[in-house]
Design a protein around this motif. Structure first.
Motif, PDB file in Angstrom:
ATOM      1  N   LEU A 183      45.750  46.385  29.337  1.00 32.16           N
ATOM      2  CA  LEU A 183      46.144  44.978  29.464  1.00 32.16           C
ATOM      3  C   LEU A 183      46.210  44.538  30.920  1.00 32.16           C
ATOM      4  CD1 LEU A 183      47.228  42.385  28.090  1.00 32.16           C
ATOM      5  CD2 LEU A 183      49.497  43.357  28.305  1.00 32.16           C
ATOM      6  N   VAL A 184      46.703  45.404  31.800  1.00 34.05           N
ATOM      7  CA  VAL A 184      46.838  45.046  33.210  1.00 34.05           C
ATOM      8  C   VAL A 184      45.462  44.870  33.853  1.00 34.05           C
ATOM      9  CG1 VAL A 184      47.754  45.810  35.431  1.00 34.05           C
ATOM     10  CG2 VAL A 184      49.064  46.182  33.350  1.00 34.05           C
ATOM     11  N   ASP A 185      44.503  45.735  33.525  1.00 28.72           N
ATOM     12  CA  ASP A 185      43.139  45.581  34.046  1.00 28.72           C
ATOM     13  C   ASP A 185      42.536  44.258  33.585  1.00 28.72           C
ATOM     14  OD1 ASP A 185      43.099  48.123  35.284  1.00 28.72           O
ATOM     15  OD2 ASP A 185      42.553  49.064  33.385  1.00 28.72           O
ATOM     16  N   ASN A 186      42.663  43.970  32.299  1.00 23.43           N
ATOM     17  CA  ASN A 186      42.112  42.722  31.757  1.00 23.43           C
ATOM     18  C   ASN A 186      42.761  41.500  32.390  1.00 23.43           C
ATOM     19  OD1 ASN A 186      40.464  44.200  30.067  1.00 23.43           O
ATOM     20  ND2 ASN A 186      41.854  44.068  28.328  1.00 23.43           N
ATOM     21  N   ALA A 187      44.075  41.531  32.582  1.00 21.90           N
ATOM     22  CA  ALA A 187      44.767  40.384  33.163  1.00 21.90           C
ATOM     23  C   ALA A 187      44.392  40.191  34.625  1.00 21.90           C
ATOM     24  CB  ALA A 187      46.275  40.562  33.028  1.00 21.90           C
ATOM     25  N   ALA A 188      44.241  41.285  35.370  1.00 21.87           N
ATOM     26  CA  ALA A 188      43.871  41.177  36.782  1.00 21.87           C
ATOM     27  C   ALA A 188      42.479  40.559  36.924  1.00 21.87           C
ATOM     28  CB  ALA A 188      43.922  42.546  37.436  1.00 21.87           C
ATOM     29  N   VAL A 189      41.569  40.954  36.061  1.00 23.82           N
ATOM     30  CA  VAL A 189      40.215  40.404  36.102  1.00 23.82           C
ATOM     31  C   VAL A 189      40.215  38.945  35.665  1.00 23.82           C
ATOM     32  CG1 VAL A 189      37.919  40.583  35.063  1.00 23.82           C
ATOM     33  CG2 VAL A 189      39.096  42.630  35.845  1.00 23.82           C
ATOM     34  N   ALA A 190      41.010  38.608  34.665  1.00 24.28           N
ATOM     35  CA  ALA A 190      41.062  37.221  34.176  1.00 24.28           C
ATOM     36  C   ALA A 190      41.666  36.287  35.217  1.00 24.28           C
ATOM     37  CB  ALA A 190      41.871  37.159  32.886  1.00 24.28           C
ATOM     38  N   ARG A 191      42.617  36.786  36.020  1.00 22.88           N
ATOM     39  CA  ARG A 191      43.236  35.948  37.062  1.00 22.88           C
ATOM     40  C   ARG A 191      42.326  35.728  38.254  1.00 22.88           C
ATOM     41  NH1 ARG A 191      48.192  38.852  36.202  1.00 22.88           N
ATOM     42  NH2 ARG A 191      47.435  40.281  37.798  1.00 22.88           N
ATOM     43  N   ARG A 192      41.406  36.669  38.486  1.00 20.63           N
ATOM     44  CA  ARG A 192      40.526  36.576  39.636  1.00 20.63           C
ATOM     45  C   ARG A 192      39.627  35.352  39.513  1.00 20.63           C
ATOM     46  NH1 ARG A 192      36.817  41.603  40.578  1.00 20.63           N
ATOM     47  NH2 ARG A 192      38.574  42.519  41.666  1.00 20.63           N
ATOM     48  N   LYS A 193      39.446  34.644  40.636  1.00 24.13           N
ATOM     49  CA  LYS A 193      38.616  33.441  40.606  1.00 24.13           C
ATOM     50  C   LYS A 193      37.138  33.819  40.690  1.00 24.13           C
ATOM     51  CE  LYS A 193      42.052  30.473  42.551  1.00 24.13           C
ATOM     52  NZ  LYS A 193      42.272  29.107  42.792  1.00 24.13           N
ATOM     53  N   GLU A 194      36.319  33.116  39.938  1.00 20.41           N
ATOM     54  CA  GLU A 194      34.874  33.337  39.948  1.00 20.41           C
ATOM     55  C   GLU A 194      34.297  32.778  41.236  1.00 20.41           C
ATOM     56  OE1 GLU A 194      32.563  34.730  37.827  1.00 20.41           O
ATOM     57  OE2 GLU A 194      34.259  35.582  36.750  1.00 20.41           O
ATOM     58  N   LYS A 231      30.670  39.883  32.297  1.00 17.77           N
ATOM     59  CA  LYS A 231      30.860  40.306  33.691  1.00 17.77           C
ATOM     60  C   LYS A 231      32.316  40.736  33.918  1.00 17.77           C
ATOM     61  CE  LYS A 231      30.458  38.672  38.437  1.00 17.77           C
ATOM     62  NZ  LYS A 231      30.169  37.531  39.305  1.00 17.77           N
ATOM     63  N   GLN A 232      33.262  39.966  33.388  1.00 24.30           N
ATOM     64  CA  GLN A 232      34.678  40.314  33.535  1.00 24.30           C
ATOM     65  C   GLN A 232      35.006  41.616  32.802  1.00 24.30           C
ATOM     66  OE1 GLN A 232      36.249  36.573  32.072  1.00 24.30           O
ATOM     67  NE2 GLN A 232      37.135  36.135  34.085  1.00 24.30           N
ATOM     68  N   LYS A 233      34.380  41.828  31.639  1.00 24.08           N
ATOM     69  CA  LYS A 233      34.600  43.074  30.902  1.00 24.08           C
ATOM     70  C   LYS A 233      34.135  44.280  31.713  1.00 24.08           C
ATOM     71  CE  LYS A 233      34.311  41.133  26.271  1.00 24.08           C
ATOM     72  NZ  LYS A 233      33.542  41.110  25.020  1.00 24.08           N
ATOM     73  N   SER A 234      32.985  44.145  32.366  1.00 24.36           N
ATOM     74  CA  SER A 234      32.483  45.264  33.176  1.00 24.36           C
ATOM     75  C   SER A 234      33.374  45.490  34.397  1.00 24.36           C
ATOM     76  CB  SER A 234      31.032  45.031  33.584  1.00 24.36           C
ATOM     77  OG  SER A 234      30.927  43.931  34.441  1.00 24.36           O
ATOM     78  N   GLN A 235      33.928  44.410  34.986  1.00 26.52           N
ATOM     79  CA  GLN A 235      34.853  44.556  36.113  1.00 26.52           C
ATOM     80  C   GLN A 235      36.139  45.260  35.673  1.00 26.52           C
ATOM     81  OE1 GLN A 235      35.229  40.484  37.348  1.00 26.52           O
ATOM     82  NE2 GLN A 235      33.566  40.634  38.844  1.00 26.52           N
ATOM     83  N   ALA A 236      36.640  44.913  34.496  1.00 26.10           N
ATOM     84  CA  ALA A 236      37.852  45.555  33.977  1.00 26.10           C
ATOM     85  C   ALA A 236      37.594  47.033  33.695  1.00 26.10           C
ATOM     86  CB  ALA A 236      38.330  44.844  32.716  1.00 26.10           C
TER      87      ALA A 236
END
Length: 86
Positions: free
Chosen positions: A74-85, A55-60
């Protein structure tokens, strides 16, 4: 008086990120005035890395395509990883 570039009665302080006279380009090494490094300039944290969920990969990927890039950076991946589920 400050030694940075002068504009009328206003003068920038020396540590404002300007590199000399008023005709020079604006130079600031980091977004926070040089006090904090961006995360891509820091060493990787200790421990086992955590991977993005599907799900996070598709959001990125959606963030990247909205910005006109063919794949997430990297910035897209980090922004998605920081977002709370939710």
């Amino acid at each position: 008086m400050a030694k940075g570039p002068h504009y009328g009665d206003f003068a920038f302080p020396e540590d404002a990120g300007f590199s000399g006279s008023a005709g020079k380009h604006f130079v600031r090494p980091y977004a926070r005035g040089g006090k904090a490094k961006p995360f891509w300039d820091k060493p990787a944290p200790e421990g086992k890395p955590t991977h993005l969920s599907p799900k996070q990969k598709s959001q990125a990927k959606a963030r990247a395509s909205a910005a006109g890039r063919p794949y997430p950076n990297l910035v897209d991946n980090a922004a998605v990883a920081r977002r709370k589920e939710k």
